[in-house]
Design a protein around this motif. Structure first.
Motif, mmCIF file in Angstrom:
data_model
loop_
_atom_site.group_PDB
_atom_site.id
_atom_site.type_symbol
_atom_site.label_atom_id
_atom_site.label_comp_id
_atom_site.label_asym_id
_atom_site.label_seq_id
_atom_site.Cartn_x
_atom_site.Cartn_y
_atom_site.Cartn_z
ATOM 1 N N TRP A 69 65.303 11.973 34.641
ATOM 2 C CA TRP A 69 64.863 11.280 35.854
ATOM 3 C C TRP A 69 64.579 12.285 36.954
ATOM 4 C CZ3 TRP A 69 69.953 11.091 34.160
ATOM 5 C CH2 TRP A 69 70.929 11.583 35.021
ATOM 6 N N ILE A 87 59.052 -1.422 34.325
ATOM 7 C CA ILE A 87 59.822 -1.003 33.158
ATOM 8 C C ILE A 87 58.936 -1.123 31.928
ATOM 9 C CG2 ILE A 87 61.915 -1.313 31.814
ATOM 10 C CD1 ILE A 87 62.396 -0.614 34.752
ATOM 11 N N ALA A 113 61.997 7.809 35.673
ATOM 12 C CA ALA A 113 63.095 7.902 34.716
ATOM 13 C C ALA A 113 62.575 7.537 33.332
ATOM 14 C CB ALA A 113 64.256 6.987 35.095
ATOM 15 N N ALA A 114 63.124 8.182 32.317
ATOM 16 C CA ALA A 114 62.720 7.888 30.941
ATOM 17 C C ALA A 114 63.810 8.370 29.998
ATOM 18 C CB ALA A 114 61.392 8.571 30.602
ATOM 19 N N ALA A 146 61.086 3.508 29.927
ATOM 20 C CA ALA A 146 60.613 4.309 31.060
ATOM 21 C C ALA A 146 60.557 3.447 32.311
ATOM 22 C CB ALA A 146 59.231 4.896 30.767
ATOM 23 N N VAL A 147 60.845 4.074 33.439
ATOM 24 C CA VAL A 147 60.754 3.421 34.743
ATOM 25 C C VAL A 147 59.650 4.118 35.520
ATOM 26 C CG1 VAL A 147 61.948 2.794 36.863
ATOM 27 C CG2 VAL A 147 63.224 2.931 34.709
ATOM 28 N N PRO A 195 69.195 10.421 29.504
ATOM 29 C CA PRO A 195 67.789 10.297 29.888
ATOM 30 C C PRO A 195 67.380 11.371 30.900
ATOM 31 C CG PRO A 195 69.111 8.703 31.087
ATOM 32 C CD PRO A 195 70.045 9.379 30.122
ATOM 33 N N TRP A 251 66.899 2.653 35.025
ATOM 34 C CA TRP A 251 66.752 2.853 33.581
ATOM 35 C C TRP A 251 67.895 2.174 32.823
ATOM 36 C CZ3 TRP A 251 69.829 5.221 29.898
ATOM 37 C CH2 TRP A 251 69.229 5.451 28.651
#
Length: 362
Positions: free
Chosen positions: A90, A16, A65-66, A56-57, A88, A101
């Motif tokens: 993803w 993360i 994801a973000a 962000a992931v 978001p 996220w």
């Protein structure tokens, strides 16, 4: 930048990141990344009381994801509104990335001061999308902020095919404007902003739309122009401006975020030629999609924007409806106040400006 890591199944490692560097490239890796998810958009909104938080992931170094949040204090409630405009984003093959996220955002100190989190993912308006969001605790939003309906034009075909895809009347009017001497120019300058806003003010007076003040559009241009992420195109006839198009670019898409027109010389169909030139410009710049940024969710002849919808539809885009805003209450009273207070405030605003309580895109 604040990283966190955790173990995931199948040998994957979830990381993360908060406010990571290279955000534009990160969100640009997702299909359909809108300008509202760029740091440039956050820069514009900062002048109007919004703070930003980006989360962000990543899994094995790749973003899954973000989402950029805009944060603003809610009057009376004493808590913040967390808003993720058109986000978001993803990986559609990894819907569980949305949960990662969300957990990251809710674990951040910013969420502890918030009353409600609103997201507006550009998901199709179908049962699967709604199930995904409600399964995470979201419910249909008190109010959509960005347009839920739009038209999306695929720019992959060659220009000849795109022109053939225009509806017959639109294609005729494009040619008519050319024959009558309508001129279209790209004016990316302070003077272009001034001329565009002058047209916009005339449009607002005629159609009773909502808009920002002149300074807002100057800020948008200054922010996006320095990133080479906008174009202002103006159509004129015999030296007088007749219509304007303002494009923003993000990822591999062009977004028709603002439009303006005058009754002067409207019979020469400059708006149609202008829109076609904007599509050509977007394709030249490498955009794969042209987003018309706003259309009625359920178009009908009784809708106040029926004429606008017919105009946009003439260029061949596919009518698309997103799932819309979804809210997650972070406090009992705060969430209730948001769901009651926001629609009431917006209905009152619409009534005094438009003479009707419904939003123009309803």
């Amino acid at each position: 930048m604040s990283p966190k890591t955790g173990e995931r199944g199948r040998g994957e490692v979830a990381e993360i990141l908060f406010d990571p560097p290279g955000w534009e490239g990160l969100v640009g890796s997702f299909a359909g990344a809108p300008p509202t998810q760029t740091t440039t958009w956050a820069e514009v909104k900062a002048a109007y009381g919004y703070r930003s938080l980006r989360a962000a992931v990543l899994e094995n170094g790749a973003p899954v994801a973000a989402g950029q949040l805009l944060v603003r204090r809610l009057p009376l409630l004493g808590r913040d509104w967390l808003y993720c405009p058109y986000g978001p984003l993803w990986d559609p093959a990894r819907p569980e990335a949305l949960k990662l996220w969300l957990e990251a955002v809710l674990g951040h100190e910013t969420a502890r001061r918030a009353a409600v989190l609103t997201i507006e993912p550009r998901l199709p308006d179908d049962a699967e999308s709604r199930k995904l969001l409600t399964g995470l605790g979201f419910r249909r939003g008190a109010q959509d902020v960005q347009p839920r309906g739009t038209l999306l034009l695929d720019l992959a075909p060659d220009e000849k095919t795109l022109l053939a895809g225009l509806e017959g009347r639109t294609r005729y009017n494009v040619g008519l404007a050319e024959r009558r001497g309508v001129r279209v120019e790209t004016v990316n300058s302070p003077d272009g902003v001034r001329r565009f806003v002058a047209l916009l003010e005339e449009t607002l007076e005629r159609q009773r739309f909502l808009a920002h003040d002149r300074a807002y559009y100057t800020r948008v241009w200054e922010a996006f122009a320095k990133e080479d992420a906008c174009d202002i195109l103006l159509a004129s006839f015999e030296g007088e401006d007749a219509a304007g198009v303002w494009l923003l670019y993000a990822g591999r898409a062009a977004y028709y975020v603002y439009g303006a027109s005058s009754h002067r010389h409207s019979r020469h169909k400059g708006s149609q030629l202008l829109q076609w030139r904007a599509i050509q410009r977007a394709k030249e710049r490498g955009a794969l999609v042209y987003d018309f940024w706003g259309a009625p969710v359920e178009p009908s002849e009784k809708h106040p924007l029926w004429g606008v919808y017919q105009f946009k539809k003439g260029f061949g885009g596919a009518h698309t409806v997103f799932v819309g805003a979804h809210d997650l209450s972070l406090t009992v009273f705060g969430g209730w106040g948001w769901r009651v207070g926001l629609p009431l405030a917006r209905r009152m605003r619409n009534f005094f400006i438009r003479g009707r309580t419904a939003d123009v895109m309803d």
